[in-house]
Scaffold this motif. Structure first.
Motif, PDB file in Angstrom:
ATOM      1  N   LEU A 128       0.814  -1.216   0.000  1.00 29.88           N
ATOM      2  CA  LEU A 128       0.000   0.000   0.000  1.00 29.88           C
ATOM      3  C   LEU A 128       0.846   1.265   0.000  1.00 29.88           C
ATOM      4  O   LEU A 128       0.339   2.340  -0.336  1.00 29.88           O
ATOM      5  N   LEU A 129       2.118   1.159   0.378  1.00 36.78           N
ATOM      6  CA  LEU A 129       2.989   2.327   0.446  1.00 36.78           C
ATOM      7  C   LEU A 129       3.981   2.399  -0.711  1.00 36.78           C
ATOM      8  O   LEU A 129       4.717   3.380  -0.833  1.00 36.78           O
ATOM      9  N   GLN A 130       4.007   1.403  -1.568  1.00 32.89           N
ATOM     10  CA  GLN A 130       5.083   1.293  -2.551  1.00 32.89           C
ATOM     11  C   GLN A 130       4.896   2.205  -3.761  1.00 32.89           C
ATOM     12  O   GLN A 130       3.785   2.409  -4.241  1.00 32.89           O
ATOM     13  N   THR A 131       6.021   2.715  -4.260  1.00 34.35           N
ATOM     14  CA  THR A 131       6.030   3.359  -5.566  1.00 34.35           C
ATOM     15  C   THR A 131       6.011   2.265  -6.634  1.00 34.35           C
ATOM     16  O   THR A 131       6.331   1.099  -6.350  1.00 34.35           O
ATOM     17  N   PRO A 132       5.669   2.605  -7.873  1.00 31.33           N
ATOM     18  CA  PRO A 132       5.672   1.570  -8.927  1.00 31.33           C
ATOM     19  C   PRO A 132       7.036   0.887  -9.095  1.00 31.33           C
ATOM     20  O   PRO A 132       7.099  -0.330  -9.294  1.00 31.33           O
ATOM     21  N   GLU A 133       8.108   1.667  -8.987  1.00 31.46           N
ATOM     22  CA  GLU A 133       9.449   1.088  -9.170  1.00 31.46           C
ATOM     23  C   GLU A 133       9.782   0.099  -8.058  1.00 31.46           C
ATOM     24  O   GLU A 133      10.328  -0.985  -8.299  1.00 31.46           O
ATOM     25  N   TYR A 134       9.457   0.471  -6.825  1.00 33.76           N
ATOM     26  CA  TYR A 134       9.713  -0.414  -5.685  1.00 33.76           C
ATOM     27  C   TYR A 134       8.838  -1.665  -5.794  1.00 33.76           C
ATOM     28  O   TYR A 134       9.293  -2.782  -5.542  1.00 33.76           O
ATOM     29  N   ALA A 135       7.579  -1.472  -6.191  1.00 35.07           N
ATOM     30  CA  ALA A 135       6.653  -2.599  -6.327  1.00 35.07           C
ATOM     31  C   ALA A 135       7.147  -3.591  -7.371  1.00 35.07           C
ATOM     32  O   ALA A 135       7.051  -4.810  -7.181  1.00 35.07           O
ATOM     33  N   ARG A 136       7.677  -3.090  -8.488  1.00 35.08           N
ATOM     34  CA  ARG A 136       8.203  -3.987  -9.524  1.00 35.08           C
ATOM     35  C   ARG A 136       9.299  -4.881  -8.956  1.00 35.08           C
ATOM     36  O   ARG A 136       9.346  -6.080  -9.242  1.00 35.08           O
ATOM     37  N   GLN A 137      10.161  -4.298  -8.143  1.00 33.17           N
ATOM     38  CA  GLN A 137      11.263  -5.070  -7.596  1.00 33.17           C
ATOM     39  C   GLN A 137      10.783  -6.109  -6.584  1.00 33.17           C
ATOM     40  O   GLN A 137      11.301  -7.217  -6.511  1.00 33.17           O
ATOM     41  N   THR A 138       9.766  -5.759  -5.780  1.00 37.21           N
ATOM     42  CA  THR A 138       9.272  -6.718  -4.790  1.00 37.21           C
ATOM     43  C   THR A 138       8.601  -7.912  -5.453  1.00 37.21           C
ATOM     44  O   THR A 138       8.555  -9.007  -4.881  1.00 37.21           O
ATOM     45  N   LEU A 139       8.063  -7.723  -6.642  1.00 35.87           N
ATOM     46  CA  LEU A 139       7.407  -8.817  -7.352  1.00 35.87           C
ATOM     47  C   LEU A 139       8.390  -9.655  -8.153  1.00 35.87           C
ATOM     48  O   LEU A 139       8.008 -10.684  -8.715  1.00 35.87           O
ATOM     49  N   ALA A 140       9.640  -9.220  -8.220  1.00 35.25           N
ATOM     50  CA  ALA A 140      10.648  -9.999  -8.941  1.00 35.25           C
ATOM     51  C   ALA A 140      10.960 -11.267  -8.155  1.00 35.25           C
ATOM     52  O   ALA A 140      11.258 -11.224  -6.961  1.00 35.25           O
ATOM     53  N   HIS A 141      10.856 -12.409  -8.813  1.00 35.60           N
ATOM     54  CA  HIS A 141      11.104 -13.691  -8.156  1.00 35.60           C
ATOM     55  C   HIS A 141      11.480 -14.709  -9.231  1.00 35.60           C
ATOM     56  O   HIS A 141      10.898 -14.692 -10.331  1.00 35.60           O
ATOM     57  N   PRO A 142      12.454 -15.599  -8.946  1.00 40.50           N
ATOM     58  CA  PRO A 142      12.859 -16.580  -9.965  1.00 40.50           C
ATOM     59  C   PRO A 142      11.716 -17.441 -10.490  1.00 40.50           C
ATOM     60  O   PRO A 142      11.760 -17.912 -11.632  1.00 40.50           O
ATOM     61  N   ALA A 148       2.220 -11.298 -18.989  1.00 32.78           N
ATOM     62  CA  ALA A 148       0.989 -10.527 -18.811  1.00 32.78           C
ATOM     63  C   ALA A 148       0.452 -10.642 -17.391  1.00 32.78           C
ATOM     64  O   ALA A 148      -0.051  -9.665 -16.831  1.00 32.78           O
ATOM     65  N   GLU A 149       0.576 -11.845 -16.786  1.00 33.15           N
ATOM     66  CA  GLU A 149       0.062 -12.027 -15.433  1.00 33.15           C
ATOM     67  C   GLU A 149       0.854 -11.176 -14.430  1.00 33.15           C
ATOM     68  O   GLU A 149       0.278 -10.596 -13.513  1.00 33.15           O
ATOM     69  N   TRP A 150       2.156 -11.101 -14.634  1.00 36.95           N
ATOM     70  CA  TRP A 150       3.001 -10.280 -13.757  1.00 36.95           C
ATOM     71  C   TRP A 150       2.600  -8.816 -13.860  1.00 36.95           C
ATOM     72  O   TRP A 150       2.490  -8.119 -12.851  1.00 36.95           O
ATOM     73  N   GLN A 151       2.361  -8.344 -15.082  1.00 37.03           N
ATOM     74  CA  GLN A 151       1.933  -6.958 -15.277  1.00 37.03           C
ATOM     75  C   GLN A 151       0.577  -6.709 -14.631  1.00 37.03           C
ATOM     76  O   GLN A 151       0.341  -5.654 -14.040  1.00 37.03           O
ATOM     77  N   SER A 152      -0.313  -7.698 -14.715  1.00 36.32           N
ATOM     78  CA  SER A 152      -1.628  -7.569 -14.091  1.00 36.32           C
ATOM     79  C   SER A 152      -1.508  -7.490 -12.578  1.00 36.32           C
ATOM     80  O   SER A 152      -2.195  -6.681 -11.928  1.00 36.32           O
ATOM     81  N   ALA A 153      -0.639  -8.324 -11.995  1.00 35.28           N
ATOM     82  CA  ALA A 153      -0.447  -8.300 -10.541  1.00 35.28           C
ATOM     83  C   ALA A 153       0.102  -6.961 -10.090  1.00 35.28           C
ATOM     84  O   ALA A 153      -0.323  -6.411  -9.064  1.00 35.28           O
ATOM     85  N   LEU A 154       1.042  -6.408 -10.855  1.00 37.51           N
ATOM     86  CA  LEU A 154       1.615  -5.099 -10.521  1.00 37.51           C
ATOM     87  C   LEU A 154       0.538  -4.019 -10.580  1.00 37.51           C
ATOM     88  O   LEU A 154       0.426  -3.183  -9.676  1.00 37.51           O
ATOM     89  N   ALA A 155      -0.269  -4.050 -11.626  1.00 31.65           N
ATOM     90  CA  ALA A 155      -1.329  -3.052 -11.770  1.00 31.65           C
ATOM     91  C   ALA A 155      -2.338  -3.146 -10.629  1.00 31.65           C
ATOM     92  O   ALA A 155      -2.763  -2.124 -10.072  1.00 31.65           O
ATOM     93  N   CYS A 185      16.283  -1.220  -4.050  1.00 29.43           N
ATOM     94  CA  CYS A 185      16.393  -0.542  -5.333  1.00 29.43           C
ATOM     95  C   CYS A 185      17.586   0.419  -5.286  1.00 29.43           C
ATOM     96  O   CYS A 185      18.130   0.683  -4.209  1.00 29.43           O
ATOM     97  N   PRO A 186      17.992   0.967  -6.437  1.00 28.06           N
ATOM     98  CA  PRO A 186      19.055   1.975  -6.446  1.00 28.06           C
ATOM     99  C   PRO A 186      18.693   3.171  -5.563  1.00 28.06           C
ATOM    100  O   PRO A 186      17.512   3.447  -5.329  1.00 28.06           O
ATOM    101  N   PRO A 187      19.702   3.912  -5.074  1.00 26.50           N
ATOM    102  CA  PRO A 187      19.450   5.012  -4.130  1.00 26.50           C
ATOM    103  C   PRO A 187      18.434   6.043  -4.603  1.00 26.50           C
ATOM    104  O   PRO A 187      17.611   6.510  -3.814  1.00 26.50           O
ATOM    105  N   ALA A 188      18.462   6.409  -5.871  1.00 26.14           N
ATOM    106  CA  ALA A 188      17.521   7.428  -6.353  1.00 26.14           C
ATOM    107  C   ALA A 188      16.078   6.959  -6.224  1.00 26.14           C
ATOM    108  O   ALA A 188      15.182   7.743  -5.868  1.00 26.14           O
ATOM    109  N   ILE A 189      15.839   5.683  -6.509  1.00 23.29           N
ATOM    110  CA  ILE A 189      14.486   5.126  -6.376  1.00 23.29           C
ATOM    111  C   ILE A 189      14.100   5.016  -4.914  1.00 23.29           C
ATOM    112  O   ILE A 189      12.947   5.276  -4.533  1.00 23.29           O
ATOM    113  N   MET A 190      15.048   4.638  -4.059  1.00 26.10           N
ATOM    114  CA  MET A 190      14.759   4.552  -2.627  1.00 26.10           C
ATOM    115  C   MET A 190      14.399   5.922  -2.062  1.00 26.10           C
ATOM    116  O   MET A 190      13.531   6.035  -1.191  1.00 26.10           O
ATOM    117  N   ALA A 191      15.056   6.976  -2.556  1.00 24.26           N
ATOM    118  CA  ALA A 191      14.731   8.326  -2.096  1.00 24.26           C
ATOM    119  C   ALA A 191      13.287   8.673  -2.434  1.00 24.26           C
ATOM    120  O   ALA A 191      12.545   9.234  -1.607  1.00 24.26           O
TER     121      ALA A 191
END
Length: 290
Positions: A128-142, A148-155, A185-191
């Motif tokens: 609920l607090l995540q930016t889109p960039e942070y959310a993308r990284q949290t959903l990254a998993h091997p 399309a399903e990954w994009q749907s989950a992110l949305a 994430c990289p420092p700029a995204i974390m900021a």
């Protein structure tokens, strides 16, 4: 005992059957048992027919009314079944089979039904607090295919954030400094992520509290969890998610939440602290060559 859903369902049925047999063996009617326990006859009937999930306290009251010792063999077994009946576990692989989009839909439903939701976040920033960039990284998993399903989950995760703006709802987030500083994430995204949290703290229904790492806290955060009103607590682990409904489990989780909240910065002190963290990330970003 296992908390996998199919086993838990079977154990709930076993609990209902055992309670019905004990009542009949005691020569009591459903009405008589209801009178002894202080429950309604309808509730007793629903418990015995596996249409209502009894709490551990409910089972204790029934055992007492039937004269079954809680520490005896039968009593101990039924109380353990009650604990399982109030716990559900969904493994990560099971969630993947259902689809990450469905998981986001489930979360949206329980968030919509609760009036007050409390999050204790010792390691990560929640959806609920995540930016889109942070959310993308949290959903990254091997095991997750970025199709399309990954994009749907992110949305859907980002759509869930609209619940923060609904009137009549309250959200309390207690984060540790470690959760804010974890370099996902990289420092700029974390900021930007920290800025996002500071901005959301201005909403009338949202409270952000941060436990600084230099604060003396006489207990360690073993795990994060989410409390939905006073009826449900969920605990996320690497392999899946555990849901607990027993009132005692929920009450104890609330005590833990309140303990860490008491040691946290809030209001303007919290926002100043977030600004300091964001400045640090921006300073690091100047030298980031990744």
């Amino acid at each position: 005992m296992t908390l996998e859903p199919e086993h838990a369902d079977r154990q709930r049925g076993e609990l209902a059957d055992a309670l019905r047999r004990l009542r009949r063996a005691a020569g009591l009617t459903g009405a008589s048992l209801a009178s002894r326990t202080g429950m309604s006859q309808a509730k007793v009937s629903k418990i015995e027919n596996n249409r209502v999930r009894p709490s551990v306290v409910d089972v204790e009251r029934i055992l007492t009314a039937l004269g079954v010792p809680a520490r005896g063999e039968d009593g101990s077994r039924l109380l353990e079944l009650a604990r399982v009946a109030n716990s559900d576990y969904q493994g990560f692989r099971t969630a993947l089979q259902r689809g990450l989009g469905e998981l986001q839909r489930d979360l949206a439903a329980v968030e919509s039904s609760a009036a007050t939701i409390r999050f204790f976040l010792p390691c990560m920033i929640t959806g609920l607090l995540q930016t889109p960039e942070y959310a993308r990284q949290t959903l990254a998993h091997p095991l997750v295919n970025r199709g399309a399903e990954w994009q749907s989950a992110l949305a859907r995760r980002l759509e869930r954030q609209q619940v923060l703006y609904r009137t009549g709802k309250r959200f309390v987030f207690v984060l540790t400094e470690a959760a804010l500083r974890w370099p996902l994430c990289p420092p700029a995204i974390m900021a930007l992520q920290v800025d996002r949290i500071a901005s959301l703290s201005e909403l009338s229904g949202v409270e952000i509290a941060v436990v600084p790492s230099d604060s003396l806290v006489p207990s360690g955060p073993l795990n994060g969890f989410t409390l939905y009103d006073d009826r449900l607590v969920t605990v996320e682990v690497f392999t899946g998610e555990l849901a607990l409904r027993d009132p005692r489990e929920v009450s104890y989780s609330r005590e833990i939440f309140d303990f860490f909240h008491e040691h946290a910065l809030t209001g303007e002190s919290m926002r100043s602290f977030l600004e300091e963290i964001a400045r640090g990330f921006r300073s690091d970003a100047k030298y980031d060559i990744s």
